[in-house]
Design a protein around this motif. Structure first.
Motif, PDB file in Angstrom:
ATOM      1  N   ARG A  45       1.205   3.804  -3.312  1.00 46.44           N
ATOM      2  CA  ARG A  45       0.430   5.135  -2.861  1.00 46.44           C
ATOM      3  C   ARG A  45       1.591   6.453  -3.125  1.00 46.44           C
ATOM      4  O   ARG A  45       1.487   7.309  -3.782  1.00 46.44           O
ATOM      5  CB  ARG A  45       0.125   5.221  -1.335  1.00 46.44           C
ATOM      6  CG  ARG A  45      -0.462   6.664  -1.176  1.00 46.44           C
ATOM      7  CD  ARG A  45      -1.796   7.032  -2.143  1.00 46.44           C
ATOM      8  NE  ARG A  45      -2.219   8.361  -1.988  1.00 46.44           N
ATOM      9  CZ  ARG A  45      -1.853   9.389  -2.831  1.00 46.44           C
ATOM     10  NH1 ARG A  45      -1.225   9.200  -3.860  1.00 46.44           N
ATOM     11  NH2 ARG A  45      -2.317  10.542  -2.470  1.00 46.44           N
ATOM     12  N   TYR A  46       3.051   5.980  -2.336  1.00 44.94           N
ATOM     13  CA  TYR A  46       3.859   7.052  -2.422  1.00 44.94           C
ATOM     14  C   TYR A  46       5.029   7.052  -3.353  1.00 44.94           C
ATOM     15  O   TYR A  46       5.549   8.136  -3.620  1.00 44.94           O
ATOM     16  CB  TYR A  46       4.199   7.029  -0.979  1.00 44.94           C
ATOM     17  CG  TYR A  46       3.206   7.759   0.122  1.00 44.94           C
ATOM     18  CD1 TYR A  46       2.645   9.038   0.055  1.00 44.94           C
ATOM     19  CD2 TYR A  46       2.762   6.763   1.105  1.00 44.94           C
ATOM     20  CE1 TYR A  46       1.687   9.408   0.811  1.00 44.94           C
ATOM     21  CE2 TYR A  46       1.758   7.392   1.671  1.00 44.94           C
ATOM     22  CZ  TYR A  46       1.273   8.533   1.886  1.00 44.94           C
ATOM     23  OH  TYR A  46       0.180   8.884   2.476  1.00 44.94           O
ATOM     24  N   LYS A 106      -7.388   2.132   2.839  1.00 46.88           N
ATOM     25  CA  LYS A 106      -7.278   3.352   3.644  1.00 46.88           C
ATOM     26  C   LYS A 106      -6.617   3.056   5.029  1.00 46.88           C
ATOM     27  O   LYS A 106      -6.042   3.567   5.676  1.00 46.88           O
ATOM     28  CB  LYS A 106      -8.400   4.098   3.871  1.00 46.88           C
ATOM     29  CG  LYS A 106      -8.860   4.879   2.735  1.00 46.88           C
ATOM     30  CD  LYS A 106     -10.340   5.637   2.732  1.00 46.88           C
ATOM     31  CE  LYS A 106     -10.525   6.761   1.369  1.00 46.88           C
ATOM     32  NZ  LYS A 106     -11.974   7.230   1.739  1.00 46.88           N
ATOM     33  N   ILE A 117      -5.991   6.025  -4.110  1.00 45.18           N
ATOM     34  CA  ILE A 117      -6.481   5.028  -3.179  1.00 45.18           C
ATOM     35  C   ILE A 117      -7.435   4.050  -4.015  1.00 45.18           C
ATOM     36  O   ILE A 117      -7.416   2.772  -3.616  1.00 45.18           O
ATOM     37  CB  ILE A 117      -7.100   5.489  -2.040  1.00 45.18           C
ATOM     38  CG1 ILE A 117      -6.503   6.461  -1.339  1.00 45.18           C
ATOM     39  CG2 ILE A 117      -8.168   4.516  -1.238  1.00 45.18           C
ATOM     40  CD1 ILE A 117      -5.286   5.778  -0.324  1.00 45.18           C
ATOM     41  N   VAL A 166       0.941  -1.153   0.077  1.00 45.64           N
ATOM     42  CA  VAL A 166      -0.106  -0.176   0.073  1.00 45.64           C
ATOM     43  C   VAL A 166       0.857   1.316   0.077  1.00 45.64           C
ATOM     44  O   VAL A 166       0.704   2.382  -0.711  1.00 45.64           O
ATOM     45  CB  VAL A 166      -1.091  -0.128   1.139  1.00 45.64           C
ATOM     46  CG1 VAL A 166      -1.624   1.389   1.469  1.00 45.64           C
ATOM     47  CG2 VAL A 166      -1.798  -1.277   1.078  1.00 45.64           C
ATOM     48  N   VAL A 167       1.927   1.275   0.907  1.00 44.45           N
ATOM     49  CA  VAL A 167       2.718   2.389   0.798  1.00 44.45           C
ATOM     50  C   VAL A 167       3.493   2.859  -0.314  1.00 44.45           C
ATOM     51  O   VAL A 167       3.480   3.850  -0.902  1.00 44.45           O
ATOM     52  CB  VAL A 167       3.906   2.075   2.272  1.00 44.45           C
ATOM     53  CG1 VAL A 167       4.935   3.361   2.256  1.00 44.45           C
ATOM     54  CG2 VAL A 167       2.866   2.168   3.573  1.00 44.45           C
ATOM     55  N   LEU A 200      -3.184   1.636   4.866  1.00 42.64           N
ATOM     56  CA  LEU A 200      -2.338   2.829   4.574  1.00 42.64           C
ATOM     57  C   LEU A 200      -2.044   3.717   5.875  1.00 42.64           C
ATOM     58  O   LEU A 200      -1.033   3.951   6.395  1.00 42.64           O
ATOM     59  CB  LEU A 200      -2.770   3.773   3.511  1.00 42.64           C
ATOM     60  CG  LEU A 200      -2.063   4.941   3.269  1.00 42.64           C
ATOM     61  CD1 LEU A 200      -0.530   4.359   2.630  1.00 42.64           C
ATOM     62  CD2 LEU A 200      -2.435   5.898   2.116  1.00 42.64           C
ATOM     63  N   TYR A 201      -3.181   3.812   6.641  1.00 40.19           N
ATOM     64  CA  TYR A 201      -2.980   4.677   7.995  1.00 40.19           C
ATOM     65  C   TYR A 201      -2.124   3.769   9.022  1.00 40.19           C
ATOM     66  O   TYR A 201      -1.345   4.086   9.805  1.00 40.19           O
ATOM     67  CB  TYR A 201      -4.492   4.767   8.554  1.00 40.19           C
ATOM     68  CG  TYR A 201      -4.495   5.315   9.979  1.00 40.19           C
ATOM     69  CD1 TYR A 201      -4.177   6.722  10.129  1.00 40.19           C
ATOM     70  CD2 TYR A 201      -4.756   4.373  11.103  1.00 40.19           C
ATOM     71  CE1 TYR A 201      -4.256   7.254  11.424  1.00 40.19           C
ATOM     72  CE2 TYR A 201      -4.490   4.951  12.390  1.00 40.19           C
ATOM     73  CZ  TYR A 201      -4.475   6.253  12.541  1.00 40.19           C
ATOM     74  OH  TYR A 201      -4.429   6.610  13.806  1.00 40.19           O
TER      75      TYR A 201
END
Length: 167
Positions: free
Chosen positions: A122-123, A144, A129, A118-119, A147-148
């Motif tokens: 995303r980044y 979500k 998302i 996920v990280v 990711l959090y």
């Protein structure tokens, strides 16, 4: 599907080859293995082009193939691994670090695969998302949450390492 879809896939791969390679490399940490994964992923994508639901979801569809191929490779490596990591590091060629922050790289490696994926998506791959949810075949709320949780674990890990350096 048809020739048009195949040509779109080929064009997509050519335009995103660096991103796809970087995604594979983020899992296997080896240039040759990452290239093999990309090649296998392209082969799988071309042979299963009929499973692509729409041309608009090509990016997430292909990224899912790359992620799954990377995870399959890692599972096979666990079964085959004969040398311990330190011996392997001594005999492997030195590869320039892909990350500018070694602490971040170490912290990312310690995350479970689902959080790390996920990280990275995303980044490092700059996916939205919704696209990550498609790639991972998960609900948007699950992505979500992961990711959090991943960011929270990274923050805790990075803060602990910073505190250890200060001592």
């Amino acid at each position: 599907m048809n020739d048009k879809t195949e040509k779109l896939l080929i064009r997509f791969i050519m335009e995103n080859k660096e991103n796809v390679y970087r995604l594979a490399f983020s899992y296997v940490k080896n240039a040759e293995n990452a290239l093999d994964i990309v090649q296998d992923s392209i082969h799988k994508a071309l042979s299963s082009l009929g499973t692509l639901k729409s041309e608009g979801s090509m990016k997430s569809w292909f990224y899912r193939i790359v992620v799954n191929t990377s995870l399959d490779f890692l599972r096979k490596q666990k079964k085959i691994q004969l040398m311990d990591d330190k011996t392997l590091e001594l005999h492997s060629p030195i590869i320039e670090d892909a990350y500018h922050d070694i602490d971040l790289e170490k912290a990312l490696e310690e995350l479970p695969h689902t959080f790390r994926t996920v990280v990275i998506l995303r980044y490092f791959e700059d996916l939205k998302i919704e696209e990550i949810a498609e790639v991972m075949n998960e609900n948007i709320s699950t992505v979500k949450t992961r990711l959090y949780q991943a960011l929270r674990k990274l923050r805790i890990k990075m803060n602990n390492e910073l505190l250890e350096e200060v001592k």
